[in-house]
Scaffold this motif. Structure first.
Motif, PDB file in Angstrom:
ATOM      1  N   ASP A 106       0.818  -1.219   0.000  1.00  0.00           N
ATOM      2  CA  ASP A 106       0.000   0.000   0.000  1.00  0.00           C
ATOM      3  C   ASP A 106       0.848   1.263   0.000  1.00  0.00           C
ATOM      4  O   ASP A 106       0.462   2.266  -0.605  1.00  0.00           O
ATOM      5  CB  ASP A 106      -0.933   0.005   1.221  1.00  0.00           C
ATOM      6  CG  ASP A 106      -2.028  -1.058   1.120  1.00  0.00           C
ATOM      7  OD1 ASP A 106      -2.287  -1.519  -0.011  1.00  0.00           O
ATOM      8  OD2 ASP A 106      -2.610  -1.412   2.150  1.00  0.00           O
ATOM      9  N   MET A 111       1.615   1.831  -3.514  1.00  0.00           N
ATOM     10  CA  MET A 111       0.396   2.121  -4.259  1.00  0.00           C
ATOM     11  C   MET A 111      -0.106   3.536  -3.976  1.00  0.00           C
ATOM     12  O   MET A 111      -0.781   4.142  -4.814  1.00  0.00           O
ATOM     13  CB  MET A 111      -0.690   1.107  -3.898  1.00  0.00           C
ATOM     14  CG  MET A 111      -0.398  -0.316  -4.372  1.00  0.00           C
ATOM     15  SD  MET A 111      -0.433  -0.489  -6.170  1.00  0.00           S
ATOM     16  CE  MET A 111      -2.195  -0.392  -6.477  1.00  0.00           C
ATOM     17  N   ALA A 112       0.253   4.055  -2.795  1.00  0.00           N
ATOM     18  CA  ALA A 112      -0.216   5.394  -2.424  1.00  0.00           C
ATOM     19  C   ALA A 112       0.456   6.494  -3.243  1.00  0.00           C
ATOM     20  O   ALA A 112      -0.020   7.631  -3.261  1.00  0.00           O
ATOM     21  CB  ALA A 112       0.038   5.631  -0.937  1.00  0.00           C
TER      22      ALA A 112
END
Length: 250
Positions: A127, A130-131
């Motif tokens: 994540d 992905m952020a």
């Protein structure tokens, strides 16, 4: 020019990075692009060092490079790079190489994955990566995807033991060494021509003590060659590549 999510790195072609014509080699140019990618990910907080702290690392899965003109010894160049898109576990990154006057020398697109350094297995993109916003400042290059033609008949072959200085931070053979071994398999008559394009897929890792067999042969058109690198230790196909060569103008 790329937006804030992209990066710009400057290099000067060194004497140990040139060929007999006094031009930067393809492995040297790929090294510049990877260094630019590292610098860009560092500004985003997702460099290899940050990933290693979490037991992860970046792995280059594919790279397609197109060169229009090779920079010469002592010539300053600018490498622009930016994250250009995502597809499931695949992260795409583009590059453009310019002179200090703005002449476009070459461009490349690449595919990256994330690997667990202990299990030596690929993992889903975390994540915290992905952020990161994907906002290329210019039109992305066509993604490097699809299969490469299969080598039908081996014409050239060589074997190379994996030595200490072939190993990178991930403790496996660095991908620029793979590229060098693939190219070096070809005869001098081909190497003396201009390498205009290379599409290389990295399929498996090779470790210290292994021996790598590199094979190559003619491709589907004149000036095209297909390449494979195979591990003698595991029998795995390590690399598949396709190169295009042009005769130099007299």
């Amino acid at each position: 020019m790329a937006k804030a999510t992209g990066g710009e790195s400057r290099f000067v072609v060194r004497s140990n990075e040139i060929d007999y014509r006094g031009q930067a080699t393809m492995p040297a140019l790929v090294s510049y692009m990877q260094e630019a990618a590292w610098e860009n990910t560092a500004t985003l907080g997702i460099s290899m060092y940050e990933l290693l702290e979490r037991g992860l690392t970046w792995v280059l899965q594919r790279m397609r490079v197109e060169m229009f003109r090779y920079p010469r010894h002592a010539e300053p160049i600018i490498v622009e790079t930016w994250a250009s898109g995502r597809e499931k576990v695949f992260l795409h990154r583009d590059f453009r190489i310019y002179t200090s006057e703005g002449e476009l020398l070459g461009q490349a697109t690449s595919v990256w994955l994330v690997m667990d350094v202990v299990k030596r297995q690929l993992v889903a993109v975390p994540d915290f990566i992905m952020a990161q916003e994907i906002a290329p400042g210019q039109e992305p290059l066509p993604f490097a995807k699809g299969k490469l033609p299969q080598l039908q008949e081996t014409q050239y072959e060589q074997q190379t033991p994996v030595r200490w200085h072939d190993i990178d931070l991930n403790r496996h053979v660095t991908n620029t060494r793979y590229l060098q071994w693939a190219l070096d398999t070809l005869p001098v008559a081909v190497l003396e021509q201009q390498l205009s394009q290379v599409d290389i897929i990295f399929r498996a890792e090779s470790l210290l003590g292994d021996t790598v067999t590199a094979v190559a042969g003619a491709g589907e058109a004149p000036g095209v060659y297909l390449h494979k690198l195979i591990s003698q230790e595991t029998g795995k196909e390590l690399v598949q590549a396709r190169t295009e060569w042009k005769k130099l103008e007299s």
